[in-house]
Design a protein around this motif. Sequence first.
Motif, PDB file in Angstrom:
ATOM      1  N   ILE A  14       0.834  -1.209   0.000  1.00  0.00           N
ATOM      2  CA  ILE A  14       0.000   0.000   0.000  1.00  0.00           C
ATOM      3  C   ILE A  14       0.866   1.256   0.000  1.00  0.00           C
ATOM      4  O   ILE A  14       0.626   2.208  -0.757  1.00  0.00           O
ATOM      5  CB  ILE A  14      -0.944  -0.011   1.216  1.00  0.00           C
ATOM      6  N   ALA A  15       1.887   1.261   0.884  1.00  0.00           N
ATOM      7  CA  ALA A  15       2.755   2.439   0.969  1.00  0.00           C
ATOM      8  C   ALA A  15       3.458   2.702  -0.355  1.00  0.00           C
ATOM      9  O   ALA A  15       3.590   3.857  -0.792  1.00  0.00           O
ATOM     10  CB  ALA A  15       3.776   2.238   2.092  1.00  0.00           C
ATOM     11  N   ARG A  39      -0.534  10.059  -2.033  1.00  0.00           N
ATOM     12  CA  ARG A  39      -1.037  10.273  -0.667  1.00  0.00           C
ATOM     13  C   ARG A  39       0.060   9.951   0.339  1.00  0.00           C
ATOM     14  O   ARG A  39       0.063   8.898   0.957  1.00  0.00           O
ATOM     15  CB  ARG A  39      -2.272   9.415  -0.434  1.00  0.00           C
ATOM     16  N   PRO A  40       1.018  10.816   0.477  1.00  0.00           N
ATOM     17  CA  PRO A  40       2.157  10.539   1.370  1.00  0.00           C
ATOM     18  C   PRO A  40       1.762  10.356   2.827  1.00  0.00           C
ATOM     19  O   PRO A  40       2.410   9.615   3.555  1.00  0.00           O
ATOM     20  CB  PRO A  40       3.057  11.765   1.185  1.00  0.00           C
ATOM     21  N   ARG A  73       2.791   7.208   5.114  1.00  0.00           N
ATOM     22  CA  ARG A  73       3.467   7.255   6.408  1.00  0.00           C
ATOM     23  C   ARG A  73       2.711   6.439   7.464  1.00  0.00           C
ATOM     24  O   ARG A  73       3.316   5.794   8.321  1.00  0.00           O
ATOM     25  CB  ARG A  73       3.625   8.715   6.851  1.00  0.00           C
ATOM     26  N   ASP A  74       1.375   6.461   7.398  1.00  0.00           N
ATOM     27  CA  ASP A  74       0.592   5.628   8.314  1.00  0.00           C
ATOM     28  C   ASP A  74       0.915   4.149   8.108  1.00  0.00           C
ATOM     29  O   ASP A  74       1.049   3.381   9.075  1.00  0.00           O
ATOM     30  CB  ASP A  74      -0.911   5.856   8.097  1.00  0.00           C
ATOM     31  N   ALA A  75       1.031   3.736   6.853  1.00  0.00           N
ATOM     32  CA  ALA A  75       1.375   2.346   6.568  1.00  0.00           C
ATOM     33  C   ALA A  75       2.760   1.998   7.098  1.00  0.00           C
ATOM     34  O   ALA A  75       2.983   0.913   7.654  1.00  0.00           O
ATOM     35  CB  ALA A  75       1.311   2.086   5.058  1.00  0.00           C
TER      36      ALA A  75
END
Length: 378
Positions: free
Chosen positions: A210-211, A218-219, A223-225
Amino acid sequence: MSEHRPLLARRLRLWHLVAFDALVAAGAAAAHVSFLYVTDSEPSYSGPMWFGWLIALLSTVPLAVRRLWPMPVLVVLLVGSAVSTALNATREPWIPVACALYIVALAGQRPVAPLVATLGTLAVTIGLNVVLTPQESFWDMPISMLVFVAVVMIATWTSGRAVEARRSYATRSAQQLAHSAVNDERLRIARELHDIVAHSMSLIAVKAGIANHIADQRPEEARDALRVIESTSRSTLNEMRQILGVLRSETSDLAPAPGLSGLPELAERARHAGVSVTMTAPAEPLPSGLELSVYRIVQEALTNVVKHAGPVSCTVDVTASGQEVRISVVDSGPGGTPGSGHGLIGMRERVMMYGGTFSAGPAPAGGFAVSASLPYSA
């Protein structure tokens, strides 16, 4: 140091037995010497007394080392007893020979050589007796004693072989039990490693994909990933350290084995991977080993959802009745069968350890369902 203790104990036990045999040999030697001075109605020894003492000692003293050199001691005692009997210098049924023959049988020697040597010596002794004392009837003493001696020798050999067979069977059984225990422990460790690594790596692989896919557009989501990957990696490393610490017997500062309290964290990890998880779990504690099995089964089931079903909804239901715990994991994915890995095998093995039931396959209403029942005593 501890590795040498069993060997030292065996050596001490051996020398204790040798000391006991030495006492028996001394008693037998005293008895044989006393026979030289017997003058009764039976034929008695009439040769030089020094020679009588020599054959008396030859017939008994080697008994002290029968456990160290079984076969040579048997041969020496056979020669001494044959000469002693032929010259009427003994009145006992070859007890030292029987004691030596028992040890030979116990050592697993082939039966032909010692039995032929013993019975052949008896035959030679009978011949010598007839030649040296032709006035005796064939069934007079000591000829009748020699027939009895033959029976004693055969019975002694049979007893020794029976004891040796029983000990060999016990040794083989102990080795098989040890081998089985090692295999069971190897399988247990393999299941633990598979459940830890497979679950974490599946989640990491999903989030990394996903990242990589949304890094430019969608950076913030990327970053959440990456934060999920970091958190999962740290948790997995901690579990790996725990298992390695147990294997190295480093019992200090180890976290408790995961159980029912860790199920919400499993659900949260699956949610980070895109799976919408609804979970119910019992509040009352279960036996620690059972809790670990429940945790691992739910973990593996969620891992399969993440790997094979993708971002779908999943219901996890764990209930305990005081006699059994039931686990149900149902997703709304396409319902295909998971790959040929070890996940389903590991879950089935955990359930079978408790004598429970396990099933996994496409659900009637669609999706894939895992169901397990593990009995226990509250």
